[in-house]
Design a protein around this motif. Structure first.
Motif, PDB file in Angstrom:
ATOM      1  N   LYS A 107       0.818  -1.228   0.000  1.00  0.00           N
ATOM      2  CA  LYS A 107       0.000   0.000   0.000  1.00  0.00           C
ATOM      3  C   LYS A 107       0.846   1.271   0.000  1.00  0.00           C
ATOM      4  N   MET A 108       2.172   1.107   0.052  1.00  0.00           N
ATOM      5  CA  MET A 108       3.054   2.284   0.030  1.00  0.00           C
ATOM      6  C   MET A 108       3.215   2.732  -1.416  1.00  0.00           C
ATOM      7  N   TYR A 123      -2.873   7.462  -5.309  1.00  0.00           N
ATOM      8  CA  TYR A 123      -3.983   6.620  -5.755  1.00  0.00           C
ATOM      9  C   TYR A 123      -5.195   6.733  -4.828  1.00  0.00           C
ATOM     10  N   ARG A 124      -4.940   7.008  -3.554  1.00  0.00           N
ATOM     11  CA  ARG A 124      -6.022   7.004  -2.578  1.00  0.00           C
ATOM     12  C   ARG A 124      -6.418   8.391  -2.083  1.00  0.00           C
ATOM     13  N   TYR A 125      -5.558   9.346  -2.282  1.00  0.00           N
ATOM     14  CA  TYR A 125      -5.802  10.663  -1.682  1.00  0.00           C
ATOM     15  C   TYR A 125      -5.382  11.756  -2.649  1.00  0.00           C
ATOM     16  N   THR A 126      -6.269  12.692  -2.894  1.00  0.00           N
ATOM     17  CA  THR A 126      -5.865  13.878  -3.652  1.00  0.00           C
ATOM     18  C   THR A 126      -6.326  15.102  -2.868  1.00  0.00           C
ATOM     19  N   ALA A 127      -5.524  16.142  -2.917  1.00  0.00           N
ATOM     20  CA  ALA A 127      -5.902  17.351  -2.177  1.00  0.00           C
ATOM     21  C   ALA A 127      -5.310  18.582  -2.832  1.00  0.00           C
ATOM     22  N   LYS A 128      -6.064  19.640  -2.778  1.00  0.00           N
ATOM     23  CA  LYS A 128      -5.554  20.945  -3.192  1.00  0.00           C
ATOM     24  C   LYS A 128      -5.733  21.850  -1.985  1.00  0.00           C
ATOM     25  N   LEU A 129      -4.640  22.052  -1.290  1.00  0.00           N
ATOM     26  CA  LEU A 129      -4.729  22.714   0.016  1.00  0.00           C
ATOM     27  C   LEU A 129      -4.161  24.129  -0.035  1.00  0.00           C
ATOM     28  N   LEU A 136      -1.152  19.117   8.748  1.00  0.00           N
ATOM     29  CA  LEU A 136      -2.533  19.522   8.500  1.00  0.00           C
ATOM     30  C   LEU A 136      -3.294  19.612   9.816  1.00  0.00           C
ATOM     31  N   ILE A 183      -2.402  15.266  13.926  1.00  0.00           N
ATOM     32  CA  ILE A 183      -2.339  13.835  13.582  1.00  0.00           C
ATOM     33  C   ILE A 183      -2.136  13.570  12.090  1.00  0.00           C
ATOM     34  N   GLU A 184      -2.109  14.619  11.282  1.00  0.00           N
ATOM     35  CA  GLU A 184      -1.986  14.402   9.837  1.00  0.00           C
ATOM     36  C   GLU A 184      -0.835  15.215   9.258  1.00  0.00           C
ATOM     37  N   LEU A 237     -10.121  21.578   8.077  1.00  0.00           N
ATOM     38  CA  LEU A 237     -10.142  20.320   7.320  1.00  0.00           C
ATOM     39  C   LEU A 237     -10.866  19.220   8.082  1.00  0.00           C
ATOM     40  N   TYR A 244     -11.570  20.441   0.003  1.00  0.00           N
ATOM     41  CA  TYR A 244     -10.171  20.439  -0.427  1.00  0.00           C
ATOM     42  C   TYR A 244      -9.607  19.058  -0.739  1.00  0.00           C
ATOM     43  N   GLU A 245     -10.218  18.025  -0.188  1.00  0.00           N
ATOM     44  CA  GLU A 245      -9.591  16.703  -0.257  1.00  0.00           C
ATOM     45  C   GLU A 245     -10.542  15.631  -0.800  1.00  0.00           C
ATOM     46  N   SER A 246      -9.935  14.550  -1.326  1.00  0.00           N
ATOM     47  CA  SER A 246     -10.701  13.361  -1.718  1.00  0.00           C
ATOM     48  C   SER A 246      -9.972  12.126  -1.191  1.00  0.00           C
ATOM     49  N   PHE A 247     -10.681  11.327  -0.436  1.00  0.00           N
ATOM     50  CA  PHE A 247     -10.115  10.078   0.078  1.00  0.00           C
ATOM     51  C   PHE A 247     -10.822   8.927  -0.628  1.00  0.00           C
ATOM     52  N   SER A 248     -10.106   7.842  -0.841  1.00  0.00           N
ATOM     53  CA  SER A 248     -10.788   6.645  -1.320  1.00  0.00           C
ATOM     54  C   SER A 248     -10.151   5.425  -0.675  1.00  0.00           C
ATOM     55  N   TRP A 253      -5.710   3.926   7.361  1.00  0.00           N
ATOM     56  CA  TRP A 253      -5.227   4.784   6.287  1.00  0.00           C
ATOM     57  C   TRP A 253      -5.791   6.182   6.323  1.00  0.00           C
ATOM     58  N   SER A 262      -6.466   9.062   8.953  1.00  0.00           N
ATOM     59  CA  SER A 262      -6.178   9.372  10.364  1.00  0.00           C
ATOM     60  C   SER A 262      -7.354   9.972  11.101  1.00  0.00           C
TER      61      SER A 262
END
Lengths: 185, 187
Positions: free
Chosen positions: A103-104, A121-127, A146, A149-150, B105, B125-129, B151, B153
Protein backbone atom coordinates in the motif's frame (compact mmCIF):
# COMPACT_ATOMS: atom_id res chain seq x y z
CA UNK A 1 -0.67 29.75 -10.77
CA UNK A 2 3.11 29.38 -10.67
CA UNK A 3 4.56 25.97 -9.82
CA UNK A 4 7.45 26.18 -7.36
CA UNK A 5 8.46 22.54 -7.17
CA UNK A 6 7.03 19.10 -7.75
CA UNK A 7 8.27 15.89 -6.14
CA UNK A 8 7.20 12.34 -6.97
CA UNK A 9 8.39 9.65 -4.62
CA UNK A 10 7.77 6.11 -3.53
CA UNK A 11 7.97 5.70 0.23
CA UNK A 12 10.72 3.22 1.11
CA UNK A 13 11.01 1.77 4.61
CA UNK A 14 13.87 4.17 5.44
CA UNK A 15 11.79 7.08 4.13
CA UNK A 16 8.80 6.06 6.17
CA UNK A 17 10.87 5.80 9.37
CA UNK A 18 12.46 9.22 8.74
CA UNK A 19 9.07 10.79 7.89
CA UNK A 20 7.37 9.42 10.99
CA UNK A 21 10.25 10.46 13.25
CA UNK A 22 10.36 13.94 11.73
CA UNK A 23 6.56 14.27 11.82
CA UNK A 24 6.13 13.23 15.44
CA UNK A 25 9.30 14.64 16.97
CA UNK A 26 9.12 17.86 14.96
CA UNK A 27 5.73 18.60 16.50
CA UNK A 28 7.04 18.43 20.05
CA UNK A 29 7.83 21.72 21.68
CA UNK A 30 11.57 22.23 22.36
CA UNK A 31 10.73 23.47 25.89
CA UNK A 32 9.07 20.13 26.64
CA UNK A 33 12.18 18.33 25.43
CA UNK A 34 14.44 20.50 27.60
CA UNK A 35 12.19 20.03 30.65
CA UNK A 36 12.26 16.24 30.21
CA UNK A 37 16.07 16.28 30.04
CA UNK A 38 16.29 18.42 33.19
CA UNK A 39 13.93 16.09 35.11
CA UNK A 40 16.02 13.09 33.99
CA UNK A 41 19.28 14.68 35.11
CA UNK A 42 17.63 15.65 38.41
CA UNK A 43 16.61 12.02 39.05
CA UNK A 44 20.14 10.79 38.33
CA UNK A 45 21.57 13.41 40.72
CA UNK A 46 19.07 12.39 43.44
CA UNK A 47 20.10 8.75 42.93
CA UNK A 48 23.76 9.74 43.30
CA UNK A 49 22.97 11.70 46.51
CA UNK A 50 21.05 8.70 47.96
CA UNK A 51 24.10 6.55 47.33
CA UNK A 52 26.51 9.04 48.94
CA UNK A 53 24.47 10.07 51.98
CA UNK A 54 24.22 7.73 54.95
CA UNK A 55 20.58 6.68 55.61
CA UNK A 56 20.53 4.41 58.69
CA UNK A 57 17.00 3.09 58.13
CA UNK A 58 17.90 1.60 54.72
CA UNK A 59 19.85 -1.62 54.26
CA UNK A 60 22.65 -1.63 51.67
CA UNK A 61 20.43 -3.65 49.31
CA UNK A 62 17.54 -1.19 49.63
CA UNK A 63 19.86 1.77 49.15
CA UNK A 64 21.40 0.24 46.02
CA UNK A 65 17.94 -0.62 44.68
CA UNK A 66 16.69 2.95 45.17
CA UNK A 67 19.85 4.34 43.54
CA UNK A 68 19.59 2.01 40.55
CA UNK A 69 15.87 2.75 40.10
CA UNK A 70 16.44 6.51 40.26
CA UNK A 71 19.46 6.37 37.94
CA UNK A 72 17.74 4.16 35.36
CA UNK A 73 14.51 6.17 35.39
CA UNK A 74 16.60 9.39 35.19
CA UNK A 75 18.59 8.14 32.19
CA UNK A 76 15.41 6.90 30.48
CA UNK A 77 13.68 10.25 31.10
CA UNK A 78 16.68 12.35 30.01
CA UNK A 79 17.14 10.40 26.78
CA UNK A 80 13.43 9.95 26.07
CA UNK A 81 13.10 12.37 23.16
CA UNK A 82 16.64 11.79 21.85
CA UNK A 83 16.86 8.00 21.82
CA UNK A 84 13.89 6.18 23.27
CA UNK A 85 10.94 7.79 21.48
CA UNK A 86 12.74 7.79 18.08
CA UNK A 87 13.51 4.08 18.63
CA UNK A 88 9.84 3.34 19.42
CA UNK A 89 8.69 5.33 16.37
CA UNK A 90 11.23 3.47 14.22
CA UNK A 91 10.05 0.06 15.46
CA UNK A 92 6.40 1.01 14.95
CA UNK A 93 7.03 2.50 11.49
CA UNK A 94 9.04 -0.53 10.32
CA UNK A 95 6.32 -2.86 11.55
CA UNK A 96 3.66 -0.81 9.76
CA UNK A 97 5.69 -0.63 6.55
CA UNK A 98 6.42 -4.38 6.54
CA UNK A 99 2.73 -5.10 7.02
CA UNK A 100 1.60 -2.65 4.33
CA UNK A 101 4.40 -2.62 1.74
CA UNK A 102 1.89 -3.11 -1.08
CA UNK A 103 0.00 0.00 0.00
CA UNK A 104 3.05 2.28 0.03
CA UNK A 105 2.19 3.87 -3.27
CA UNK A 106 3.70 6.65 -5.31
CA UNK A 107 2.97 10.21 -4.16
CA UNK A 108 3.26 13.46 -6.01
CA UNK A 109 3.45 16.68 -4.02
CA UNK A 110 3.47 19.96 -5.91
CA UNK A 111 4.05 23.28 -4.23
CA UNK A 112 2.51 26.28 -5.99
CA UNK A 113 2.89 29.90 -5.00
CA UNK A 114 -0.49 29.86 -3.21
CA UNK A 115 -1.28 26.20 -2.50
CA UNK A 116 -0.05 22.64 -2.20
CA UNK A 117 -1.33 19.78 -4.31
CA UNK A 118 -1.04 16.16 -3.19
CA UNK A 119 -1.84 13.24 -5.46
CA UNK A 120 -1.75 9.54 -4.92
CA UNK A 121 -3.98 6.62 -5.75
CA UNK A 122 -6.02 7.00 -2.58
CA UNK A 123 -5.80 10.66 -1.68
CA UNK A 124 -5.87 13.88 -3.65
CA UNK A 125 -5.90 17.35 -2.18
CA UNK A 126 -5.55 20.94 -3.19
CA UNK A 127 -4.73 22.71 0.02
CA UNK A 128 -4.38 26.45 0.45
CA UNK A 129 -1.51 27.41 2.73
CA UNK A 130 -4.04 28.50 5.37
CA UNK A 131 -5.03 24.83 5.77
CA UNK A 132 -1.48 23.94 6.80
CA UNK A 133 -0.96 24.51 10.54
CA UNK A 134 2.83 24.27 10.62
CA UNK A 135 5.91 23.18 8.72
CA UNK A 136 8.98 21.39 10.06
CA UNK A 137 12.11 21.05 7.98
CA UNK A 138 15.13 18.85 8.64
CA UNK A 139 17.95 17.52 6.46
CA UNK A 140 15.76 14.88 4.83
CA UNK A 141 12.23 16.19 4.58
CA UNK A 142 9.69 19.00 4.79
CA UNK A 143 6.81 17.97 7.04
CA UNK A 144 3.55 19.88 6.55
CA UNK A 145 1.14 19.51 9.47
CA UNK A 146 -2.53 19.52 8.50
CA UNK A 147 -3.35 18.87 12.15
CA UNK A 148 -1.57 17.26 15.08
CA UNK A 149 -2.34 13.84 13.58
CA UNK A 150 -1.99 14.40 9.84
CA UNK A 151 1.18 15.20 7.92
CA UNK A 152 2.26 15.64 4.32
CA UNK A 153 5.87 14.86 3.54
CA UNK A 154 8.07 16.40 0.87
CA UNK A 155 11.33 14.42 0.77
CA UNK A 156 14.41 16.36 -0.25
CA UNK A 157 16.25 13.42 -1.81
CA UNK A 158 14.67 13.98 -5.24
CA UNK A 159 15.10 17.75 -5.19
CA UNK A 160 17.94 19.92 -6.46
CA UNK A 161 19.61 22.11 -3.80
CA UNK A 162 18.19 25.26 -5.38
CA UNK A 163 14.69 23.77 -5.45
CA UNK A 164 14.99 22.89 -1.74
CA UNK A 165 15.93 26.48 -0.92
CA UNK A 166 13.16 27.99 -3.04
CA UNK A 167 10.57 25.57 -1.68
CA UNK A 168 11.73 26.30 1.90
CA UNK A 169 11.42 30.05 1.28
CA UNK A 170 7.89 29.76 -0.15
CA UNK A 171 6.72 27.54 2.72
CA UNK A 172 8.34 29.83 5.28
CA UNK A 173 6.63 32.90 3.84
CA UNK A 174 3.18 31.31 3.70
CA UNK A 175 2.89 28.99 6.69
CA UNK A 176 2.22 30.48 10.12
CA UNK A 177 4.62 28.29 12.09
CA UNK A 178 7.87 27.22 10.50
CA UNK A 179 10.61 25.28 12.28
CA UNK A 180 13.89 24.49 10.56
CA UNK A 181 16.41 22.07 12.02
CA UNK A 182 19.09 21.29 9.48
CA UNK A 183 22.84 20.95 9.42
CA UNK A 184 23.34 17.67 11.25
CA UNK A 185 25.01 16.09 8.22
CA UNK B 1 -11.24 4.83 -8.25
CA UNK B 2 -10.35 3.12 -11.54
CA UNK B 3 -10.77 -0.50 -10.64
CA UNK B 4 -12.66 -3.71 -11.35
CA UNK B 5 -16.44 -3.91 -11.48
CA UNK B 6 -18.13 -2.01 -8.69
CA UNK B 7 -21.57 -1.36 -10.01
CA UNK B 8 -23.56 1.72 -9.12
CA UNK B 9 -23.13 3.75 -5.99
CA UNK B 10 -25.02 1.93 -3.23
CA UNK B 11 -25.45 4.87 -0.89
CA UNK B 12 -24.48 8.51 -1.29
CA UNK B 13 -24.53 10.95 1.61
CA UNK B 14 -24.13 14.50 0.46
CA UNK B 15 -22.58 17.43 2.29
CA UNK B 16 -22.70 16.01 5.77
CA UNK B 17 -21.37 18.44 8.34
CA UNK B 18 -20.04 16.69 11.41
CA UNK B 19 -20.61 18.17 14.87
CA UNK B 20 -17.97 18.29 17.57
CA UNK B 21 -19.50 15.51 19.70
CA UNK B 22 -19.74 13.09 16.76
CA UNK B 23 -16.17 13.86 15.73
CA UNK B 24 -14.94 13.26 19.29
CA UNK B 25 -16.92 10.01 19.62
CA UNK B 26 -15.54 8.81 16.29
CA UNK B 27 -12.02 9.78 17.31
CA UNK B 28 -12.25 7.89 20.62
CA UNK B 29 -13.65 4.85 18.79
CA UNK B 30 -10.74 4.93 16.32
CA UNK B 31 -8.29 5.13 19.24
CA UNK B 32 -9.97 2.09 20.82
CA UNK B 33 -9.57 0.09 17.63
CA UNK B 34 -6.19 1.30 16.39
CA UNK B 35 -4.63 3.73 18.83
CA UNK B 36 -3.55 4.20 22.40
CA UNK B 37 -6.79 2.87 23.92
CA UNK B 38 -6.44 -0.45 22.10
CA UNK B 39 -4.60 -2.20 24.91
CA UNK B 40 -6.02 -0.24 27.83
CA UNK B 41 -7.66 -3.31 29.40
CA UNK B 42 -4.28 -5.06 29.56
CA UNK B 43 -2.59 -2.03 31.08
CA UNK B 44 -5.43 -1.87 33.61
CA UNK B 45 -4.94 -5.53 34.48
CA UNK B 46 -1.19 -4.98 34.89
CA UNK B 47 -1.70 -2.04 37.28
CA UNK B 48 -4.39 -3.89 39.26
CA UNK B 49 -2.03 -6.85 39.76
CA UNK B 50 0.77 -4.51 40.89
CA UNK B 51 -1.66 -2.76 43.27
CA UNK B 52 -2.82 -6.12 44.64
CA UNK B 53 0.76 -7.39 45.19
CA UNK B 54 1.81 -4.22 46.99
CA UNK B 55 -1.39 -4.22 49.06
CA UNK B 56 -0.50 -7.72 50.31
CA UNK B 57 3.11 -6.65 50.96
CA UNK B 58 1.80 -3.61 52.89
CA UNK B 59 -0.30 -5.80 55.15
CA UNK B 60 2.63 -8.10 55.84
CA UNK B 61 5.06 -5.26 56.53
CA UNK B 62 5.83 -4.22 60.09
CA UNK B 63 8.24 -1.29 59.62
CA UNK B 64 6.12 1.85 59.39
CA UNK B 65 7.96 3.78 56.65
CA UNK B 66 8.31 0.68 54.46
CA UNK B 67 4.61 0.06 54.93
CA UNK B 68 3.91 3.64 53.82
CA UNK B 69 6.08 3.29 50.71
CA UNK B 70 4.36 0.04 49.66
CA UNK B 71 0.92 1.49 50.37
CA UNK B 72 1.74 4.52 48.21
CA UNK B 73 2.89 2.28 45.34
CA UNK B 74 -0.32 0.27 45.68
CA UNK B 75 -2.51 3.38 45.63
CA UNK B 76 -0.59 4.89 42.68
CA UNK B 77 -1.03 1.64 40.73
CA UNK B 78 -4.76 1.74 41.41
CA UNK B 79 -4.89 5.36 40.25
CA UNK B 80 -3.01 4.34 37.07
CA UNK B 81 -5.51 1.51 36.50
CA UNK B 82 -8.44 3.93 36.83
CA UNK B 83 -6.66 6.42 34.54
CA UNK B 84 -6.08 3.97 31.67
CA UNK B 85 -9.62 2.62 31.79
CA UNK B 86 -11.82 5.58 32.72
CA UNK B 87 -9.95 8.88 32.53
CA UNK B 88 -7.78 8.43 29.44
CA UNK B 89 -10.70 8.16 27.02
CA UNK B 90 -12.02 11.44 28.45
CA UNK B 91 -8.61 13.07 27.90
CA UNK B 92 -8.54 11.77 24.33
CA UNK B 93 -12.07 13.02 23.76
CA UNK B 94 -11.03 16.47 24.95
CA UNK B 95 -8.02 16.46 22.63
CA UNK B 96 -10.35 15.40 19.79
CA UNK B 97 -12.52 18.45 20.52
CA UNK B 98 -9.41 20.65 20.34
CA UNK B 99 -8.42 18.95 17.10
CA UNK B 100 -11.90 19.59 15.68
CA UNK B 101 -11.61 23.28 16.45
CA UNK B 102 -7.97 23.60 15.38
CA UNK B 103 -8.39 22.81 11.69
CA UNK B 104 -11.11 23.50 9.18
CA UNK B 105 -10.14 20.32 7.32
CA UNK B 106 -11.37 18.24 10.25
CA UNK B 107 -14.95 19.40 9.98
CA UNK B 108 -15.52 20.63 6.45
CA UNK B 109 -18.72 19.18 4.92
CA UNK B 110 -18.12 15.82 3.27
CA UNK B 111 -19.82 13.75 0.61
CA UNK B 112 -19.63 9.98 1.13
CA UNK B 113 -20.07 7.52 -1.71
CA UNK B 114 -20.28 3.84 -0.86
CA UNK B 115 -19.72 1.21 -3.56
CA UNK B 116 -19.65 -2.56 -3.48
CA UNK B 117 -15.87 -2.75 -3.03
CA UNK B 118 -14.85 0.74 -2.07
CA UNK B 119 -15.80 4.10 -0.65
CA UNK B 120 -15.05 7.73 -1.45
CA UNK B 121 -15.02 10.77 0.79
CA UNK B 122 -14.92 14.19 -0.85
CA UNK B 123 -14.53 17.46 1.00
CA UNK B 124 -13.93 20.98 -0.22
CA UNK B 125 -10.17 20.44 -0.43
CA UNK B 126 -9.59 16.70 -0.26
CA UNK B 127 -10.70 13.36 -1.72
CA UNK B 128 -10.12 10.08 0.08
CA UNK B 129 -10.79 6.65 -1.32
CA UNK B 130 -10.36 3.16 0.02
CA UNK B 131 -11.44 -0.44 -0.19
CA UNK B 132 -13.48 -2.12 2.48
CA UNK B 133 -10.39 -4.12 3.43
CA UNK B 134 -8.90 -0.81 4.62
CA UNK B 135 -11.54 -0.55 7.31
CA UNK B 136 -10.36 -2.13 10.55
CA UNK B 137 -13.71 -2.00 12.34
CA UNK B 138 -17.06 -0.28 12.45
CA UNK B 139 -19.77 0.30 14.99
CA UNK B 140 -23.32 1.59 14.74
CA UNK B 141 -25.60 2.94 17.42
CA UNK B 142 -28.82 4.92 17.32
CA UNK B 143 -27.04 8.19 16.53
CA UNK B 144 -23.99 7.34 14.43
CA UNK B 145 -22.12 4.93 12.21
CA UNK B 146 -18.41 5.07 13.00
CA UNK B 147 -15.66 3.46 10.95
CA UNK B 148 -11.97 3.19 11.84
CA UNK B 149 -9.34 2.98 9.13
CA UNK B 150 -5.58 2.79 9.52
CA UNK B 151 -5.23 4.78 6.29
CA UNK B 152 -7.41 7.72 7.19
CA UNK B 153 -6.18 9.37 10.36
CA UNK B 154 -9.44 11.14 11.07
CA UNK B 155 -12.62 9.38 12.13
CA UNK B 156 -15.22 8.39 9.50
CA UNK B 157 -18.59 9.20 11.03
CA UNK B 158 -22.06 9.18 9.52
CA UNK B 159 -24.47 11.10 11.73
CA UNK B 160 -27.67 9.04 11.39
CA UNK B 161 -29.89 11.61 13.03
CA UNK B 162 -29.12 14.09 10.22
CA UNK B 163 -29.81 11.65 7.39
CA UNK B 164 -32.77 9.99 5.78
CA UNK B 165 -33.58 6.78 7.71
CA UNK B 166 -33.99 4.77 4.52
CA UNK B 167 -30.52 5.81 3.43
CA UNK B 168 -28.84 4.95 6.73
CA UNK B 169 -30.66 1.60 6.91
CA UNK B 170 -29.41 0.76 3.44
CA UNK B 171 -25.88 1.75 4.42
CA UNK B 172 -26.12 -0.24 7.64
CA UNK B 173 -27.18 -3.35 5.75
CA UNK B 174 -24.37 -2.88 3.25
CA UNK B 175 -21.78 -2.47 6.00
CA UNK B 176 -23.06 -5.51 7.90
CA UNK B 177 -22.80 -7.56 4.73
CA UNK B 178 -19.39 -6.20 3.73
CA UNK B 179 -17.54 -5.92 7.03
CA UNK B 180 -19.25 -8.96 8.63
CA UNK B 181 -17.61 -9.66 12.02
CA UNK B 182 -15.72 -6.32 11.95
CA UNK B 183 -19.02 -4.44 12.19
CA UNK B 184 -21.13 -4.21 15.32
CA UNK B 185 -24.64 -2.86 15.48
CA UNK B 186 -25.83 -1.67 18.87
CA UNK B 187 -29.27 -0.53 19.75
Amino acid sequence: MKEITSVTYLTTKEDYVKFRQAGILGGIDSQDKSLTRVIGIFLVVVGFIVQCVSIPTLTIFEKNTVTVLLAVSGIVTALYYDLIKPAFIKAEAEKFHNKNTDKMISNTVTVYENMIEVKNYRYTAKLPFEAVCACYENDDVFVLYLSSIEFIFIPKRNMETDAVDVCGDVLKQNIKKYVKKTGKK
Amino acid sequence: MPTFYEGDCIVQITNQKIDKESFAQGFVYREKILGSLKKSIWYCLFFVIIAFIFAILTVKEYVLYKMAVKAIISVLSLIAAVYVTAVKSGVIKKSACNLYESSELMHSPATFKFYRDSFFIDTQYESFSGYWTDISAGVENNERIMLASEWISRPIVIVKTEQNKELTDKLSQHLQKTLVYKYKKKG
